[in-house]
Design an enzyme around this catalytic site. Structure first.
Site, mmCIF file in Angstrom:
data_model
loop_
_atom_site.group_PDB
_atom_site.id
_atom_site.type_symbol
_atom_site.label_atom_id
_atom_site.label_comp_id
_atom_site.label_asym_id
_atom_site.label_seq_id
_atom_site.Cartn_x
_atom_site.Cartn_y
_atom_site.Cartn_z
ATOM 1 C CB SER A 76 -0.954 -0.101 1.021
ATOM 2 O OG SER A 76 -0.409 -0.382 2.322
ATOM 3 N NE ARG B 248 -9.209 7.494 -3.320
ATOM 4 C CZ ARG B 248 -8.540 7.451 -1.931
ATOM 5 N NH1 ARG B 248 -7.104 7.509 -2.258
ATOM 6 N NH2 ARG B 248 -9.118 7.394 -0.759
ATOM 7 C CB VAL B 249 -6.346 12.528 -5.516
ATOM 8 C CG1 VAL B 249 -5.386 13.281 -4.442
ATOM 9 C CG2 VAL B 249 -5.217 12.486 -6.889
ATOM 10 N N GLY B 250 -6.212 10.576 -2.791
ATOM 11 C CA GLY B 250 -7.084 10.786 -1.259
ATOM 12 C C GLY B 250 -6.486 11.880 -0.737
ATOM 13 C CG ASP B 251 -5.879 10.893 3.520
ATOM 14 O OD1 ASP B 251 -6.026 9.780 2.821
ATOM 15 O OD2 ASP B 251 -5.593 10.964 4.714
ATOM 16 C CB THR C 101 -1.347 5.653 4.349
ATOM 17 O OG1 THR C 101 -2.119 5.567 3.356
ATOM 18 C CG2 THR C 101 -0.484 7.075 4.352
ATOM 19 C CB THR D 275 -3.205 5.695 8.273
ATOM 20 O OG1 THR D 275 -3.440 4.777 7.285
ATOM 21 C CG2 THR D 275 -3.760 5.316 9.807
ATOM 22 N N GLY D 276 -6.193 5.588 6.627
ATOM 23 C CA GLY D 276 -7.195 5.050 6.721
ATOM 24 C C GLY D 276 -8.078 5.672 5.197
ATOM 25 C CG LEU D 277 -12.687 5.975 3.325
ATOM 26 C CD1 LEU D 277 -12.539 4.985 1.958
ATOM 27 C CD2 LEU D 277 -14.380 5.804 3.643
ATOM 28 N N GLY D 278 -9.257 7.975 2.888
ATOM 29 C CA GLY D 278 -8.927 9.329 2.830
ATOM 30 C C GLY D 278 -10.089 10.430 2.499
ATOM 31 C CB THR E 92 -0.517 6.056 0.602
ATOM 32 O OG1 THR E 92 -1.349 5.227 0.625
ATOM 33 C CG2 THR E 92 -1.385 7.338 -0.319
HETATM 34 C C1 SD4 Z 1 -6.203 6.993 1.031
HETATM 35 N N1 SD4 Z 1 -5.438 7.642 3.173
HETATM 36 O O1 SD4 Z 1 -5.627 7.291 -0.114
HETATM 37 C C2 SD4 Z 1 -5.104 6.796 2.169
HETATM 38 C C3 SD4 Z 1 -5.041 5.442 2.253
HETATM 39 C C4 SD4 Z 1 -4.639 4.799 3.773
HETATM 40 O O2 SD4 Z 1 -3.656 3.368 5.225
HETATM 41 O O3 SD4 Z 1 -4.136 5.624 4.475
HETATM 42 N N2 SD4 Z 1 -4.245 3.724 4.006
HETATM 43 O O4 SD4 Z 1 -7.125 7.208 1.129
#
Ligand code: SD4
Length: 333
Positions: free
Chosen positions: A91, A221-224, A193, A244-247, A211
């Protein structure tokens, strides 16, 4: 699980504080999940803290740089590069799981003690997006470069174009394609991440976050993680935070900036992380995804909190580099 730090001879630095953490947490707070202090938080400097178990190796590389008297900004870059280069990490960077069309697309950002920031999003073919983000910060008047433009800039800066899709990641993507269920739901298995924060011997803070984002995301798609203030933020007057997690959930609440601002207003790093999570859990649907926050204040105290159990982090202070389970909003069943 505890991993002893490599014997890098940090010893006691001039910044090291010996005061004990004053923890006014009561039993009721622990039950409610409102800790005033993280029970593991000790104000010892220098310090490096990073998300997940890959944080142990990243912390070691970062602390080695700090031990030489170098700046936190160099330490955070060197630290997360270890994770980016690891083909077994599915990841982050090289070896990351691709989007639904088989492309590995990377997001990263970096920020120093002066408030300088650099970031890349939707970058392909470059093994170390964090170093491209650093170049954006150091060599351009901009903060963020994206997609083809970010790649063009990286190549101009001398980075090598590489295939980042390893056989292992390709195999998993091919298995996923059999059903091709696109559920933008994050669980602990498909996201990891690395966010890393460090305070050096001069007492200055910097941060980095990198990440490959959500596995099997939509192309583009771009995350946080590359967004300064969402996936990571530092302010040398206050401290720093990373996510970390769902951006998408972090983006909608500008998590890292929020946590730093809450610390500025007097909350402990632990209280600030918990409030950051609460802004998300106040809304519907949080049961189906994970968010983990880390925060560090300028004294070297830290906080950590997640929605689901299972989030852990690596903390390197003095000669100890250990993996710690974060407290969480939802409790283990
Ligand atoms: C994202 N926050 O692209 C990142 C993914 C992530 O641990 O944090 N994974 O949404």
């Amino acid at each position: 699980m505890v991993a002893a730090a490599a014997s890098i001879g940090l010893g006691h630095t001039s910044c090291q504080l010996s005061e004990k953490v004053k923890d006014e947490t009561t039993d009721a707070d622990v039950k409610k999940g409102t800790l005033k202090q993280n029970p593991r938080s000790k104000p010892i400097l220098p310090v490096v803290i990073a998300t997940w178990n890959h944080g142990i190796a990243a912390n070691e590389a970062a602390m080695r740089i700090i031990a030489q008297g170098s700046k936190a900004i160099d330490a955070v870059e060197a630290g997360v590069k270890v994770t980016e280069a690891d083909p077994d990490n599915l990841s982050v960077g090289y070896g990351g799981l691709p989007d639904r069309d088989g492309n590995v697309t990377l997001d990263a950002c970096i920020m120093d003690e002066k408030g300088n920031a650099g970031s890349v999003s939707f970058l392909q073919h470059i093994k170390h997006p964090i170093s491209v983000a650093r170049k954006v910060m150091d060599e351009t008047p901009h903060v963020m470069l994206s997609g083809a433009g970010a790649l063009q800039f990286a190549l101009q800066q001398g980075f090598k174009k590489e295939n980042l899709l390893t056989d292992k990641a390709k195999k998993q993507w091919e298995e996923w394609k059999e059903k091709a269920e696109y559920k933008p739901i994050v669980n602990i298995e498909n996201h990891d991440t690395i966010g890393l924060l460090a305070i050096d011997k001069h007492g200055d803070i910097s941060g980095a976050c990198t990440t490959s984002g959500l596995a099997y995301k939509m192309h583009g798609r771009v995350g946080d993680s590359p967004v300064i203030g969402a996936g990571m933020f530092v302010d040398n007057e206050v401290g720093g935070a990373c996510a970390t997690g769902l951006g998408e959930a972090v983006l909608k609440t500008l998590g890292a900036f929020l946590i730093v601002e809450l610390m500025r207003q007097g909350l402990s790093p632990q209280e600030a992380c918990e409030e950051g999570v609460r802004r998300i859990t106040k809304k519907q649907g949080y049961q189906n995804f994970q968010i983990g926050y880390l925060a560090l204040n300028k004294k070297g105290e830290h906080g950590a909190y997640s929605i689901q159990p299972g989030f852990n982090y690596a903390l390197h202070q003095a000669d100890t580099n250990e993996l710690i389970d974060a407290p969480s909003f939802m409790k283990k069943k």
